[in-house]
Structures are given as structure tokens and as C-alpha cells.
Write a protein that holds these residues in place. Structure first.
Motif, PDB file in Angstrom:
ATOM      1  N   GLU A  53       0.828  -1.204   0.000  1.00  0.00           N
ATOM      2  CA  GLU A  53       0.000   0.000   0.000  1.00  0.00           C
ATOM      3  C   GLU A  53       0.863   1.255   0.000  1.00  0.00           C
ATOM      4  O   GLU A  53       0.560   2.240  -0.688  1.00  0.00           O
ATOM      5  CB  GLU A  53      -0.922  -0.017   1.213  1.00  0.00           C
ATOM      6  N   LEU A  54       1.945   1.235   0.814  1.00  0.00           N
ATOM      7  CA  LEU A  54       2.836   2.385   0.801  1.00  0.00           C
ATOM      8  C   LEU A  54       3.502   2.552  -0.551  1.00  0.00           C
ATOM      9  O   LEU A  54       3.728   3.672  -1.012  1.00  0.00           O
ATOM     10  CB  LEU A  54       3.904   2.214   1.883  1.00  0.00           C
ATOM     11  N   ARG A  55       3.827   1.430  -1.215  1.00  0.00           N
ATOM     12  CA  ARG A  55       4.431   1.519  -2.539  1.00  0.00           C
ATOM     13  C   ARG A  55       3.477   2.169  -3.527  1.00  0.00           C
ATOM     14  O   ARG A  55       3.862   2.983  -4.349  1.00  0.00           O
ATOM     15  CB  ARG A  55       4.822   0.115  -3.017  1.00  0.00           C
TER      16      ARG A  55
ATOM     17  N   GLN B 102      12.511   3.020  -8.389  1.00  0.00           N
ATOM     18  CA  GLN B 102      11.501   2.164  -8.990  1.00  0.00           C
ATOM     19  C   GLN B 102      11.376   2.463 -10.471  1.00  0.00           C
ATOM     20  O   GLN B 102      11.146   3.615 -10.865  1.00  0.00           O
ATOM     21  CB  GLN B 102      10.150   2.364  -8.290  1.00  0.00           C
ATOM     22  N   PRO B 103      11.558   1.467 -11.346  1.00  0.00           N
ATOM     23  CA  PRO B 103      11.454   1.731 -12.780  1.00  0.00           C
ATOM     24  C   PRO B 103      10.025   2.066 -13.177  1.00  0.00           C
ATOM     25  O   PRO B 103       9.059   1.482 -12.670  1.00  0.00           O
ATOM     26  CB  PRO B 103      11.915   0.409 -13.416  1.00  0.00           C
ATOM     27  N   LEU B 104       9.914   3.016 -14.067  1.00  0.00           N
ATOM     28  CA  LEU B 104       8.602   3.395 -14.570  1.00  0.00           C
ATOM     29  C   LEU B 104       8.136   2.384 -15.616  1.00  0.00           C
ATOM     30  O   LEU B 104       8.944   1.844 -16.380  1.00  0.00           O
ATOM     31  CB  LEU B 104       8.652   4.801 -15.184  1.00  0.00           C
ATOM     32  N   PRO B 105       6.865   2.101 -15.678  1.00  0.00           N
ATOM     33  CA  PRO B 105       6.372   1.142 -16.679  1.00  0.00           C
ATOM     34  C   PRO B 105       6.479   1.711 -18.084  1.00  0.00           C
ATOM     35  O   PRO B 105       6.482   2.933 -18.290  1.00  0.00           O
ATOM     36  CB  PRO B 105       4.912   0.926 -16.262  1.00  0.00           C
ATOM     37  N   ASN B 106       6.568   0.821 -19.059  1.00  0.00           N
ATOM     38  CA  ASN B 106       6.597   1.237 -20.458  1.00  0.00           C
ATOM     39  C   ASN B 106       5.254   1.838 -20.859  1.00  0.00           C
ATOM     40  O   ASN B 106       4.214   1.561 -20.255  1.00  0.00           O
ATOM     41  CB  ASN B 106       6.930   0.062 -21.369  1.00  0.00           C
ATOM     42  N   ILE B 107       5.299   2.667 -21.868  1.00  0.00           N
ATOM     43  CA  ILE B 107       4.082   3.279 -22.392  1.00  0.00           C
ATOM     44  C   ILE B 107       3.923   2.881 -23.855  1.00  0.00           C
ATOM     45  O   ILE B 107       4.909   2.593 -24.545  1.00  0.00           O
ATOM     46  CB  ILE B 107       4.103   4.817 -22.249  1.00  0.00           C
ATOM     47  N   ASP B 108       2.704   2.871 -24.315  1.00  0.00           N
ATOM     48  CA  ASP B 108       2.391   2.532 -25.701  1.00  0.00           C
ATOM     49  C   ASP B 108       2.272   3.806 -26.522  1.00  0.00           C
ATOM     50  O   ASP B 108       1.601   4.764 -26.115  1.00  0.00           O
ATOM     51  CB  ASP B 108       1.087   1.744 -25.784  1.00  0.00           C
TER      52      ASP B 108
ATOM     53  N   GLU C 167      12.394   0.564  -0.264  1.00  0.00           N
ATOM     54  CA  GLU C 167      12.287   1.375  -1.477  1.00  0.00           C
ATOM     55  C   GLU C 167      12.771   2.780  -1.157  1.00  0.00           C
ATOM     56  O   GLU C 167      12.583   3.274  -0.052  1.00  0.00           O
ATOM     57  CB  GLU C 167      10.846   1.423  -1.997  1.00  0.00           C
ATOM     58  N   ARG C 168      13.407   3.388  -2.137  1.00  0.00           N
ATOM     59  CA  ARG C 168      13.830   4.773  -2.010  1.00  0.00           C
ATOM     60  C   ARG C 168      13.395   5.531  -3.254  1.00  0.00           C
ATOM     61  O   ARG C 168      13.195   4.933  -4.319  1.00  0.00           O
ATOM     62  CB  ARG C 168      15.337   4.875  -1.812  1.00  0.00           C
TER      63      ARG C 168
ATOM     64  N   THR D  51       8.832   9.135  -1.061  1.00  0.00           N
ATOM     65  CA  THR D  51       8.770   8.597   0.293  1.00  0.00           C
ATOM     66  C   THR D  51       9.597   7.321   0.386  1.00  0.00           C
ATOM     67  O   THR D  51       9.544   6.489  -0.504  1.00  0.00           O
ATOM     68  CB  THR D  51       7.314   8.301   0.702  1.00  0.00           C
ATOM     69  N   PHE D  52      10.338   7.189   1.488  1.00  0.00           N
ATOM     70  CA  PHE D  52      11.104   5.981   1.745  1.00  0.00           C
ATOM     71  C   PHE D  52      10.218   4.948   2.423  1.00  0.00           C
ATOM     72  O   PHE D  52       9.434   5.269   3.311  1.00  0.00           O
ATOM     73  CB  PHE D  52      12.308   6.281   2.638  1.00  0.00           C
ATOM     74  N   VAL D  53      10.340   3.686   2.025  1.00  0.00           N
ATOM     75  CA  VAL D  53       9.640   2.571   2.655  1.00  0.00           C
ATOM     76  C   VAL D  53      10.690   1.775   3.432  1.00  0.00           C
ATOM     77  O   VAL D  53      11.635   1.240   2.858  1.00  0.00           O
ATOM     78  CB  VAL D  53       8.934   1.681   1.616  1.00  0.00           C
TER      79      VAL D  53
END
Length: 299
Positions: A47-49, A97-103, A92-93, A57-59
Motif C-alpha cells: 500500500e505504501l508503494r 523504482q522503474p517506470l512502466p513502459n508506455i504505448d 524502497e527509495r 517517500t522511503f519505505v
């Protein structure tokens, strides 16, 4: 007086308020069951992610889990946290976190991706810096999908056609090659398409003989003084569509080590004369291979 806070600050305040409320419940709990129920109300890392994906925000996670208070403890008392309980591990910092690909939908041919009208999935940085900024693609929204549905069929006839999405890249790589064609130093020979096919295979390319267009004149040897280290052009046809001129360089090779010619370092970077003088201009127009000199070279 109203204070307008950015979204990141709001998410941080919300997260900390949730943690403080849970800790207060644990302090006021009178039994172990109430403590466990208070712990369950705390937000999970998933949920925090989801909440802090773009909030900076750091987890964190405790390295040593604290023990629960016993039932024999007086009401309102609890186990105090020790120093080891205040050591956290970062789950997590921000920015990791890698961003998802876009179409995106291509509006023109792009090497290695596709032709106009194709929907491709690419990284966000590649889409923004190489495609969307230059008008080579648009977002794959339902409106754009309907708009560019038949863009490939209605493209202008003057546009360069490609046989595949990788044909342009293949042609670019072949045009920068200096193909070493090794021929026998002792036995007489006449250059044939299968000699070139073997030379391409040694360089890492699979080129059938029917895809090769030989030079206009015949090349016969061995002739160390007249042919050694000289260049000629061979045309390669890709998918029966694109034609690429490739620079080839002759080299005489002997099976006996004592009969071999002296070793030359990086001969593909050194200038060479053409086998056929009429090909001099075409050879000069071909791109040269990009390579750094080896250690120990003067230049």
C-alpha cells in the motif's frame, strides 16, 4: 489563512499520520489481541508503494522485530524499544523504482521499432526524448488509434519503403564493414560468390550467394603485389528489397605459418587502393568503421 501543500507533502503527512495513529492504538491497548489488531491496521509495504510511487517517500522495515508485551504486564505498560529496534532496512527509495513502459503509435518509420501506424511499447525516456518530442510518434489513446488506423496504407508514395523494422539498421551496419576476404597464397583461384559468403559468415553475417552482386570485373590470384590489401565493392540485397554496398578487402593467406605475410595491426583502419579504379569514388563515399587504436599505437 489557507496553506496550499504540494501532493508529495500531502502524501507524506498522510503516511505519518497513519503511523502515529497506529502507535497510539498500541499504547492504549489493554491486551495482546488489541495490540495485534492495531498492528494489522498499519499500511502494508504494497500500500505504501502504491501511495508513494511518485511522492519521494522511503519505505523502511525494522531489522529486528520488537517483542509483544505479555498479558502479565500492568495496564498501560509496554516493552520499551531498544537501540537494535531502531535499525531499519530500506525497502524502497525515491527514484529507484522503474517506470512502466508506455504505448505509442508511430507516425513515421523508426529503425528497430516499426513502420507508420504500428503500436509499440517503449520506455518513458525513449518515448519522450526520441519519439514524442520530434513528432515521430503519438500517445496510443483511443482517439489516436482510430486516427492512425490506416496511416500505413495512405502514406505518401515518395516515402522510403523498408522490408522490415531492422532492415535499415542492418544496412547501416553492413555499410560500415570492411569485409576481409582471405584467399589462398599458393593455389590459383578466381573470386566466386561462395568465397564472399564464407567471409560474411566469419564476420558474423549470414548472406546467401543469391543475395550477392559480384564486381563487374573478374578477380584472379594469387597476386600479392597487385591485389594484397586492395578493396572492391560487393552489393548485398536484403529481403529482395534494400541494396547495400559493402567494402571488401583482399588478403592472401597461407596454411603454413612460415609462408604467411607479415602481421599488420588493425589493417581495416588504414587506407587502401581500389582493385578497380572506377570504384574509387564509391569507396571514398562509403563510411569508415569507427574503432579506437590499440594500446601502444602511435596514433
Amino acid at each position: 489563512m489557507h496553506i496550499i501543500m504540494p501532493m508529495q507533502m500531502r502524501l507524506i503527512i498522510y503516511t505519518w499520520s497513519l503511523v502515529i495513529a497506529t502507535v497510539n492504538k498500541m499504547f492504549l491497548a489493554r491486551s495482546t489481541k488489541q495490540v495485534l489488531s492495531a498492528i494489522r491496521t498499519l499500511a502494508t509495504p504494497q500500500e505504501l508503494r502504491h501511495t508513494s510511487q511518485y511522492a519521494g517517500t522511503f519505505v523502511l522495515k525494522r531489522r529486528n522485530e520488537p517483542q509483544l508485551s505479555k498479558r502479565s504486564f500492568p495496564e498501560g505498560s509496554y516493552r520499551k524499544l531498544r537501540r537494535k529496534h531502531k535499525i531499519y532496512e530500506t525497502l524502497e527509495r525515491p527514484g529507484t523504482q522503474p517506470l512502466p513502459n508506455i504505448d505509442v503509435i508511430l507516425t513515421q518509420y523508426v529503425e528497430g521499432l516499426g513502420k507508420p501506424g504500428d503500436t509499440v511499447s517503449v520506455k518513458v525516456t525513449k518515448a519522450q526524448n526520441e519519439l514524442l518530442a520530434f513528432g515521430r510518434a503519438v500517445y496510443a489513446s483511443p482517439e489516436n488509434q482510430e486516427k492512425y488506423r490506416n496511416v500505413a496504407e495512405h502514406s505518401s508514395a515518395d516515402e522510403v519503403r523498408h522490408s522490415s523494422i531492422y532492415s535499415a539498421q542492418t544496412a547501416k551496419v553492413l555499410s560500415r564493414q570492411v569485409l576481409a576476404v582471405s584467399m589462398n597464397l599458393d593455389q590459383p583461384w578466381v573470386l566466386q560468390p561462395w568465397h564472399l559468403s564464407v567471409a560474411f559468415r566469419k564476420a558474423g553475417f549470414v548472406v546467401p550467394e543469391h543475395c550477392l552482386e559480384m564486381p563487374s570485373g573478374a578477380i584472379e590470384g594469387p597476386d600479392v603485389e597487385g591485389l594484397e590489401g586492395k578493396e572492391f565493392i560487393v552489393t548485398v540485397t536484403i529481403n529482395n528489397c534494400e541494396q547495400v554496398p559493402v567494402r571488401c578487402r583482399l588478403h592472401h593467406y597461407a596454411t603454413e605459418p612460415r609462408d604467411r605475410l607479415p602481421y599488420r595491426r588493425q589493417p581495416w583502419l588504414q587506407p587502401a587502393e581500389p582493385v578497380f579504379p572506377e570504384e574509387a569514388e564509391r569507396l571514398a563515399a562509403l563510411p569508415r568503421p569507427i574503432s579506437k587504436p590499440l594500446d601502444g599505437d602511435d596514433h
